[in-house]
Design a protein around this motif. Structure first.
Motif, PDB file in Angstrom:
ATOM      1  N   UNK A   1       0.830  -1.213   0.000  1.00 13.19           N
ATOM      2  CA  UNK A   1       0.000   0.000   0.000  1.00 13.19           C
ATOM      3  C   UNK A   1       0.864   1.262   0.000  1.00 13.19           C
ATOM      4  N   UNK A   2       1.969   1.229   0.724  1.00 18.04           N
ATOM      5  CA  UNK A   2       2.879   2.365   0.773  1.00 18.04           C
ATOM      6  C   UNK A   2       3.520   2.608  -0.594  1.00 18.04           C
ATOM      7  N   UNK A   3       3.907   1.546  -1.264  1.00 21.75           N
ATOM      8  CA  UNK A   3       4.520   1.674  -2.584  1.00 21.75           C
ATOM      9  C   UNK A   3       3.515   2.256  -3.593  1.00 21.75           C
TER      10      UNK A   3
ATOM     11  N   UNK B   1       1.509   9.470  -5.557  1.00 21.99           N
ATOM     12  CA  UNK B   1       1.823  10.817  -5.073  1.00 21.99           C
ATOM     13  C   UNK B   1       2.959  11.456  -5.864  1.00 21.99           C
ATOM     14  N   UNK B   2       3.745  10.653  -6.547  1.00 17.85           N
ATOM     15  CA  UNK B   2       4.860  11.184  -7.336  1.00 17.85           C
ATOM     16  C   UNK B   2       4.380  11.945  -8.566  1.00 17.85           C
ATOM     17  N   UNK B   3       3.229  11.584  -9.114  1.00 15.49           N
ATOM     18  CA  UNK B   3       2.761  12.200 -10.361  1.00 15.49           C
ATOM     19  C   UNK B   3       2.635  13.719 -10.245  1.00 15.49           C
ATOM     20  N   UNK B   4       1.874  14.260  -9.290  1.00 14.10           N
ATOM     21  CA  UNK B   4       1.777  15.722  -9.219  1.00 14.10           C
ATOM     22  C   UNK B   4       3.112  16.389  -8.885  1.00 14.10           C
ATOM     23  N   UNK B   5       3.926  15.737  -8.081  1.00 15.77           N
ATOM     24  CA  UNK B   5       5.239  16.311  -7.742  1.00 15.77           C
ATOM     25  C   UNK B   5       6.116  16.395  -8.989  1.00 15.77           C
TER      26      UNK B   5
ATOM     27  N   UNK C   1       9.535   5.047 -12.138  1.00 16.13           N
ATOM     28  CA  UNK C   1       9.021   4.744 -10.802  1.00 16.13           C
ATOM     29  C   UNK C   1       8.048   3.572 -10.852  1.00 16.13           C
ATOM     30  N   UNK C   2       7.274   3.492 -11.933  1.00 15.77           N
ATOM     31  CA  UNK C   2       6.353   2.373 -12.111  1.00 15.77           C
ATOM     32  C   UNK C   2       7.141   1.058 -12.179  1.00 15.77           C
TER      33      UNK C   2
ATOM     34  N   UNK D   1      -6.114   3.956  -8.476  1.00 15.32           N
ATOM     35  CA  UNK D   1      -5.217   5.029  -8.046  1.00 15.32           C
ATOM     36  C   UNK D   1      -4.105   5.245  -9.071  1.00 15.32           C
ATOM     37  N   UNK D   2      -3.558   4.147  -9.564  1.00 14.10           N
ATOM     38  CA  UNK D   2      -2.496   4.240 -10.564  1.00 14.10           C
ATOM     39  C   UNK D   2      -3.051   4.834 -11.852  1.00 14.10           C
ATOM     40  N   UNK D   3      -4.250   4.439 -12.224  1.00 19.87           N
ATOM     41  CA  UNK D   3      -4.885   4.964 -13.438  1.00 19.87           C
ATOM     42  C   UNK D   3      -5.099   6.474 -13.332  1.00 19.87           C
ATOM     43  N   UNK D   4      -5.504   6.950 -12.167  1.00 22.84           N
ATOM     44  CA  UNK D   4      -5.710   8.391 -11.963  1.00 22.84           C
ATOM     45  C   UNK D   4      -4.383   9.142 -12.109  1.00 22.84           C
ATOM     46  N   UNK D   5      -3.322   8.603 -11.511  1.00 17.03           N
ATOM     47  CA  UNK D   5      -2.007   9.248 -11.606  1.00 17.03           C
ATOM     48  C   UNK D   5      -1.528   9.282 -13.046  1.00 17.03           C
TER      49      UNK D   5
END
Length: 190
Positions: free
Chosen positions: A67-69, A75-79, A96-97, A128-132
């Protein structure tokens, strides 16, 4: 017990938890299910009691790492978009993926065992991954750097295929070449 899980952690407890998760990623990636929890505690610089206080079972640790990964990846996408041009942000995120899939691959048997008990560690990770990925691709489309006829779902399938066929550090260079080929194919005018 639910109240305990919802209560925010003290700063030192949070640091210890984060150190355990970081060490667990490395150890699970290197040793898979053969990873000893005591080794994870040692690499994290904490005692076994601290590890077990945070994660009473191997399954709890594996699920928390997973879950952390996923959270770190998303969270990396917007950054990345804030720091780099959209296409470079997408390129960096695809790396990162690969890291995420490599970590997941090292824990796959444990994740399957958890899922077999009826507790899905995957939850909403795919969404979540799809949104990023969608945010990254939308930014690229808005910047005019990638084609508009490729959906995030198509790109996710390509990324998953590359990651699955090239998982593991011994195949990393090949995976990165395949990612570059895929991203080059996304560019406008390609």
């Amino acid at each position: 017990m639910a109240d305990e899980a919802e209560r925010p952690l003290r700063a030192d407890a949070r640091r210890n938890r984060d150190k355990i998760l970081t060490a667990a990623v490395r150890v699970f990636a290197a040793h898979g299910l053969d990873a000893h929890l005591e080794r994870i505690a040692k690499e994290a610089g904490v005692g076994s009691a601290t590890l077990y206080r945070n994660f009473p079972t191997r399954e709890a640790l594996v699920e928390a790492v997973y879950r952390n990964e996923v959270a770190n990846l998303c969270e990396a996408a917007p950054a990345l978009l804030a720091e780099q041009p959209p296409l470079e942000a997408l390129r960096a995120w695809t790396r990162l993926f690969l890291d995420y899939v490599t970590t997941k691959y090292g824990m796959i048997d444990a994740l399957r065992a958890i899922a077999a008990t009826g507790n899905s560690p995957y939850g909403h990770s795919r969404e979540m991954i799809q949104v990023a990925l969608s945010a990254l691709m939308d930014a690229c489309v808005a910047a005019g750097t990638i084609r508009t006829d490729i959906s995030p779902t198509d790109m996710a399938a390509a990324l998953e295929g590359i990651a699955l066929t090239s998982a593991g550090s011994e195949h990393r260079q090949q995976a990165e070449r395949l990612l570059d080929l895929t991203l080059d194919g996304l560019k406008t005018g390609a």
